[in-house]
Scaffold this active site. Structure first.
Site, PDB file in Angstrom:
ATOM      1  N   ALA A 129       0.876  -1.189  -0.096  1.00 30.82           N
ATOM      2  CA  ALA A 129      -0.126  -0.060   0.132  1.00 30.82           C
ATOM      3  C   ALA A 129       0.811   1.312   0.087  1.00 30.82           C
ATOM      4  O   ALA A 129       0.569   2.420  -0.492  1.00 30.82           O
ATOM      5  CB  ALA A 129      -0.824   0.128   1.100  1.00 30.82           C
ATOM      6  N   GLU A 164     -10.752  -1.607   5.878  1.00 35.45           N
ATOM      7  CA  GLU A 164     -10.182  -2.365   7.192  1.00 35.45           C
ATOM      8  C   GLU A 164      -8.644  -2.897   7.105  1.00 35.45           C
ATOM      9  O   GLU A 164      -8.537  -3.999   7.075  1.00 35.45           O
ATOM     10  CB  GLU A 164     -10.912  -3.454   7.377  1.00 35.45           C
TER      11      GLU A 164
HETATM   12  C1  LIG Z   1      -8.362  -7.236   7.883  1.00 39.20           C
HETATM   13  S1  LIG Z   1      -7.926  -7.795   6.070  1.00 39.20           S
HETATM   14  C2  LIG Z   1      -8.943  -7.128   4.984  1.00 39.20           C
HETATM   15  C3  LIG Z   1      -8.884  -7.678   3.445  1.00 39.20           C
HETATM   16  C4  LIG Z   1     -10.029  -7.124   2.892  1.00 39.20           C
HETATM   17  N1  LIG Z   1     -10.025  -5.761   2.669  1.00 39.20           N
HETATM   18  C5  LIG Z   1     -11.374  -7.570   3.216  1.00 39.20           C
HETATM   19  O1  LIG Z   1     -12.203  -6.699   3.652  1.00 39.20           O
HETATM   20  O2  LIG Z   1     -11.757  -8.798   3.093  1.00 39.20           O
HETATM   21  C6  LIG Z   1      -6.256  -6.841   6.127  1.00 39.20           C
HETATM   22  C7  LIG Z   1      -5.531  -6.863   4.703  1.00 39.20           C
HETATM   23  O3  LIG Z   1      -4.670  -5.746   4.792  1.00 39.20           O
HETATM   24  C8  LIG Z   1      -3.381  -6.471   3.995  1.00 39.20           C
HETATM   25  N2  LIG Z   1      -2.381  -5.641   4.524  1.00 39.20           N
HETATM   26  C9  LIG Z   1      -1.669  -5.535   5.465  1.00 39.20           C
HETATM   27  N3  LIG Z   1      -0.511  -4.604   5.229  1.00 39.20           N
HETATM   28  C10 LIG Z   1      -0.484  -4.395   3.977  1.00 39.20           C
HETATM   29  C11 LIG Z   1       0.316  -3.572   3.172  1.00 39.20           C
HETATM   30  N4  LIG Z   1       1.398  -2.903   3.821  1.00 39.20           N
HETATM   31  N5  LIG Z   1       0.124  -3.466   2.056  1.00 39.20           N
HETATM   32  C12 LIG Z   1      -0.833  -4.081   1.148  1.00 39.20           C
HETATM   33  N6  LIG Z   1      -1.609  -4.954   1.880  1.00 39.20           N
HETATM   34  C13 LIG Z   1      -1.615  -4.976   3.284  1.00 39.20           C
HETATM   35  C14 LIG Z   1      -3.522  -7.893   4.575  1.00 39.20           C
HETATM   36  O4  LIG Z   1      -2.686  -8.811   3.836  1.00 39.20           O
HETATM   37  C15 LIG Z   1      -4.984  -8.019   4.567  1.00 39.20           C
HETATM   38  O5  LIG Z   1      -5.244  -8.851   3.421  1.00 39.20           O
END
Ligand SMILES: C[S@@+](CC[C@H](N)C(=O)[O-])C[C@H]1O[C@@H](n2cnc3c(N)ncnc32)[C@H](O)[C@@H]1O
Length: 254
Positions: A121, A138
């Site tokens: 991200a 989230e």
């Molecule tokens: C709580 S989950 C939510 C996933 C999805 N948005 C959903 O509602 O099902 C958080 C997501 O953020 C991703 N994530 C965490 N840090 C990240 C980063 N630096 N860049 C991209 N994705 C990231 C995780 O791998 C995970 O898939």
């Protein structure tokens, strides 16, 4: 030499890669959204109904039809597949830092306008001004540098582009100054903590069953994280220690 992750992105990657192996049988990983008179395209009783309704809520009043959409942190792609199918974007790209999440998303969801890839991200591998809408559900609480993320979203959006952004946070963590600092105009900010709590109440048995099917040594921790009633994440929202907000933002044209 320490085995502990160097950055929060490393920790998230390790956590979600492990979860993909231990609990592969669902495609959404958010706390959900429930409104008293839900005028929703997601039918009552649909699988993962409240998680899908959080996506539906996040993109309210936003035109996706015919547009280029980027979802940052798409997880296992259930929300991406739902939005790509329901609202007809020209192109919907989901990226996530966990390669295992992207493997599951790619295996589960197929549509001509839908694609997935691994990405961080805070350093998005897309050209300036290449999307009309950005979606983030989230996930930003897991990032190392939320300001860098906001800057990146602003950069990849076209002028006039929309940023649909929802997440939970500590009660005194107001992200609006950072969003303005990145250049966004705030169209709407709603406190949806009560909607998230109601979704968790209704969805708790399903969440508990998922945790019960995990290896014994992981269950306590996952009950805390997954929003099961009476456990940590739920109790923090219930007590007001944490809040949940949804934002509609725009990259100004000027
Ligand atoms: C709580 S989950 C939510 C996933 C999805 N948005 C959903 O509602 O099902 C958080 C997501 O953020 C991703 N994530 C965490 N840090 C990240 C980063 N630096 N860049 C991209 N994705 C990231 C995780 O791998 C995970 O898939």
């Amino acid at each position: 030499m320490s085995d502990s992750p160097a950055t929060r992105a490393d920790a998230a990657r390790a956590h979600y890669d492990q979860a993909a192996a231990s609990a592969p049988d669902f495609s959404l990983m958010n706390y959900g959204y429930c409104a008293p008179s839900d005028d929703s395209v997601v039918a009552d009783g649909a699988p993962e109904v409240y998680c899908l309704r959080l996506y539906e809520h996040a993109v309210r009043d936003t035109v996706l039809n015919g547009r280029d959409v980027l979802e940052i942190s798409c997880g296992r792609g259930g929300g991406a597949a739902f939005l790509a199918k329901t609202f007809g974007p020209r192109r919907y790209v989901g990226v996530d830092v966990s390669a295992e999440n992207i493997r599951i998303a790619t295996a589960l969801h197929h549509a001509g306008n839908l694609e997935f890839g691994v990405g961080n991200a805070e350093s998005l591998e897309f050209a300036d001004a290449s999307f009309d809408v950005a979606v983030n559900i989230e996930a930003s609480h897991l990032y190392d540098d939320r300001k860098a993320f906001f800057d990146e979203v602003f950069r990849v959006l076209r002028p006039g582009g929309r940023f649909c952004y929802v997440d939970g946070c500590w009660k005194d963590d107001d992200c609006t100054a950072d969003l303005a600092g990145a250049g966004f105009a705030l169209l709407e900010r709603r406190n949806i903590t009560a909607n998230v709590l109601e979704a968790l109440r209704r969805d708790s048995p399903r969440r508990e069953a998922i945790v019960d099917a995990m290896p014994a040594e992981m269950r306590e921790q996952y009950r805390d994280w997954s929003g099961v009633v009476g456990y940590r994440a739920f109790s923090r929202f219930e007590s007001g220690e944490t809040l949940y907000f949804s934002h509609l933002l725009e990259r100004p044209r000027g």
